[in-house]
Design an enzyme around this catalytic site. Structure first.
Site, short mmCIF file in Angstrom:
data_model
loop_
_atom_site.label_atom_id
_atom_site.label_comp_id
_atom_site.label_asym_id
_atom_site.label_seq_id
_atom_site.Cartn_x
_atom_site.Cartn_y
_atom_site.Cartn_z
N LYS A 199 0.85 -1.18 0.03
CA LYS A 199 -0.05 0.06 -0.05
C LYS A 199 0.94 1.28 0.18
O LYS A 199 1.62 1.30 1.05
CB LYS A 199 -0.82 0.03 1.21
CG LYS A 199 -1.83 0.98 1.03
CD LYS A 199 -2.55 1.66 2.36
CE LYS A 199 -1.85 2.89 2.72
NZ LYS A 199 -1.95 3.86 1.98
N THR A 254 6.30 8.04 13.61
CA THR A 254 6.43 7.17 14.70
C THR A 254 5.18 6.83 15.37
O THR A 254 4.65 5.74 15.82
CB THR A 254 7.54 7.84 15.73
OG1 THR A 254 8.62 7.99 15.21
CG2 THR A 254 7.47 7.09 16.90
N GLU A 255 4.24 7.90 15.32
CA GLU A 255 2.85 7.72 15.80
C GLU A 255 2.04 6.62 15.14
O GLU A 255 1.75 5.69 15.93
CB GLU A 255 2.14 9.32 15.34
CG GLU A 255 0.59 9.36 16.23
CD GLU A 255 0.08 10.67 15.67
OE1 GLU A 255 0.54 11.38 14.89
OE2 GLU A 255 -1.10 10.63 15.89
N GLY A 257 3.48 4.33 13.27
CA GLY A 257 4.23 2.99 13.41
C GLY A 257 3.96 2.40 15.04
O GLY A 257 3.89 1.30 14.94
N GLU A 274 10.24 1.51 10.27
CA GLU A 274 11.33 2.37 10.16
C GLU A 274 10.38 3.67 10.11
O GLU A 274 9.56 4.00 9.44
CB GLU A 274 11.76 2.44 8.54
CG GLU A 274 12.41 1.21 8.38
CD GLU A 274 13.82 0.84 8.79
OE1 GLU A 274 14.21 1.93 9.50
OE2 GLU A 274 14.43 -0.10 8.87
N CYS A 308 13.57 11.32 6.33
CA CYS A 308 13.60 10.74 8.04
C CYS A 308 14.73 10.83 8.45
O CYS A 308 14.86 11.28 9.70
CB CYS A 308 13.35 9.35 7.85
SG CYS A 308 14.08 8.32 6.69
N GLU A 405 10.57 16.30 15.11
CA GLU A 405 10.50 16.14 13.59
C GLU A 405 9.55 17.21 12.94
O GLU A 405 8.63 17.07 12.98
CB GLU A 405 10.34 14.59 13.02
CG GLU A 405 10.85 14.63 11.91
CD GLU A 405 10.28 13.17 11.53
OE1 GLU A 405 9.04 12.64 11.74
OE2 GLU A 405 11.00 12.41 10.76
#
Ligand code: NAP
Ligand code: MG
Length: 501
Positions: A199, A254-255, A257, A274, A308, A405
């Site tokens: 996806k 990250t959220e 992930g 990642e 990233c 970030e």
């Protein structure tokens, strides 16, 4: 296609094939067939240079996703795939790499248009780098080995541990490196003998659709690669929780992930994450300043800072602090912000209006927090989502522009006095994706490498990546590795075999 997009293509001499691809009715590729979404739902693709419509593509339903996963599972269990000889699999992968190479210019144009990437970097890094990754992993199928073990059980036995593919892979990739991240997942999964459902991000699904055409042309059996386009919050979520998915390979924030990791784990699926970063660049007093300045062009402004591993916070020794700040500002002011398909552009637009707004918000936060704006800081033009490359000096680690970030072209610089302090400042962050150290003193460089908590540390450079070297984060930057034998290993599982003689 809007008239602005058409003139963006024509004014920059885009290939006829690029225009023809965009003009077709784009579909998903599931079980070797080209299909629309159930209910014919579609998503618009936009050119971020003009916020203007390029085309549309299917918005998959849960049923479409389920069909794709079931097809990947059937193919994984079929003899056609499981009995394919390793050298045949390598040949297929090489054939695909050759097809990508033949179509590299068209792919670069599609990617630059859809993701707003400056075309020169897109050709050299996104597409060329992807071909390298595919060729690297194409060498692996015939080299995946097991081993015979010296067991101590009385009697006569032969015992061994062998590697098998883990099963069906669910891969989810972000919009900042759409083609590249897709190939990273695809190449390792296929080399291991898995099948996959991919996806792409909603904002950047076009290069994945073009790629699926090449997969078909290369002759991969139906169901090996299934492309499902649509929304992360619906089908992405559904994919991660699907009981027939054996391995989730996710690149993104990250959220998201964290949620993906939790869902995959509750299903006992293998998972690689990642995630985000806020990578420090540490510059000592003996550093080669020109090298540092040149590195920032790649480390924090490449792809408009939507990287990233961007070196987005910099710590510079007091003795050369002002000189470094001035040199970086002078070089940054020379950068050309422009249309993504123009080969003289250094920095294209930001991906979307919400990302543009978020970066502009961080720039005002930086000013309110008391950082010194050295250059940039403004939005560019009325159309599209452009932002000047921006440098802040006199920052501190308590500022949000240093801690969070930003995912945009914003560099935050601050001074330090001692080596110990530099390492402490570099490690004082929730992320640990990458870091770089600039010094001519080799012993100092290696002392820093040892103490910095990051998945990659560069010395006197920033942001080099190679297919043979693992890439992935420490701390909140992720779990597991992409690239290198380490990634391949994550698509394999070990079977222990005993025979009593
Ligand atoms: P994101 O919002 O996390 O989205 C990434 C992907 O996840 C997209 O395909 C998205 O689909 C999908 N998704 C969203 N919600 C989901 C859910 N609930 N379940 C399953 N999938 C879901 O990240 P992004 O904003 O696109 O990308 C930027 C982030 O990626 C940054 O934090 C960056 O640091 C990170 N990144 C990391 C690496 C690395 O190698 N460490 C490389 C590149 C980028 P939709 O597009 O449909 O929402
Ligand atoms: Mg787009």
């Amino acid at each position: 296609m809007s008239s602005k997009v058409l003139s963006h293509l024509q004014d920059n001499n885009a290939h006829d094939e690029t225009v023809a691809f965009i003009s077709k009715t784009l579909q998903m590729y599931i079980d070797g067939k080209w299909i629309n979404a159930q209910n014919d739902a579609r998503i618009q693709a936009y050119d971020p240079c003009f916020n203007s419509e390029i085309t549309s593509f299917p918005s998959a339903s849960n049923t479409d996703l389920d069909n794709a996963v079931c097809a990947a599972r059937r193919t994984f269990d079929s003899n056609e795939w499981s009995n394919m000889l390793p050298l045949q699999r390598e040949q297929l992968m090489h054939r695909l790499a050759n097809l990508i190479e033949e179509k590299a210019d068209v792919l670069a144009e599609i990617e630059a248009l859809d993701a707003g990437k400056a075309i020169s970097g897109c050709r050299e890094v996104d597409i060329a780098g992807s071909i390298d990754v595919l060729r690297y992993f194409a060498g692996w199928p015939s080299k995946i080995e097991g081993s015979v073990r010296p067991v101590s059980i009385p009697g006569q036995h032969i015992a061994m541990a062998v590697k098998e593919p883990v099963g069906v892979v669910g891969a989810i990739v972000p919009w900042n490196w759409p083609f590249n991240m897709m190939i990273w997942k695809f190449a390792a999964a296929i080399a291991a003998g898995c099948t996959l459902v991919l996806k792409p991000a909603q904002q950047t699904s076009l290069s994945a659709i073009y790629f699926a055409q090449l997969v078909e042309q290369a002759g991969f059996p139906a169901g090996v690669f299934n492309l499902v386009t649509g929304k992360g919050s619906t089908i992405g979520n559904k994919m991660v929780a699907h009981p027939l998915i054996s391995k989730v390979s996710f690149t993104g924030s990250t959220e998201v992930g964290r949620q993906v990791g939790a869902m995959a784990s509750s299903n006992l699926a293998h998972v690689t994450l990642e995630l985000g970063g806020k990578s420090p660049m540490v510059v000592f007093g003996d550093a080669d300043i020109e090298r540092v300045v040149n590195a920032t062009q790649q480390s924090v402004f490449f792809n408009s800072g939507q990287v990233c591993s961007a070196g987005s916070r910099m710590y510079v020794h007091n003795s050369i602090y002002e000189e470094v700040v001035e040199a970086i500002a002078a070089k940054t002011k020379e950068m050309k912000v422009g249309l993504s398909l123009d080969s003289t552009t250094d920095m294209g637009p930001i991906i979307s209006s919400s990302q543009h707004a978020s970066i502009m918000d961080y720039i005002s936060i930086g000013q309110r927090e008391g950082a010194r704006l050295v250059c940039g800081g403004k939005s560019v033009g009325d159309d599209g989502f452009f932002i000047q490359p921006t440098v802040f000096a006199d920052c501190t680690n308590t500022m949000r522009i240093v801690r969070e970030e930003i995912f945009g072209p914003v560099l935050a610089i601050q001074p330090f006095e001692t080596e110990e302090q530099a390492i402490q400042l570099a490690n004082d962050n929730e992320y640990g994706l990458a870091a770089s150290v600039f010094t001519k003193d080799t012993s100092r460089a290696w002392r820093c490498v040892k103490q910095i908590k990051a998945g990659t540390v560069w010395i006197n450079t920033h942001d080099l990546v190679d297919p043979c070297l693992p890439f992935g984060g420490f701390k909140n930057s992720g779990l597991g590795k992409d690239l290198g034998p380490e990634q391949l290993e994550q698509f394999l599982q070990t079977k222990t075999i005993w025979q009593e003689l």
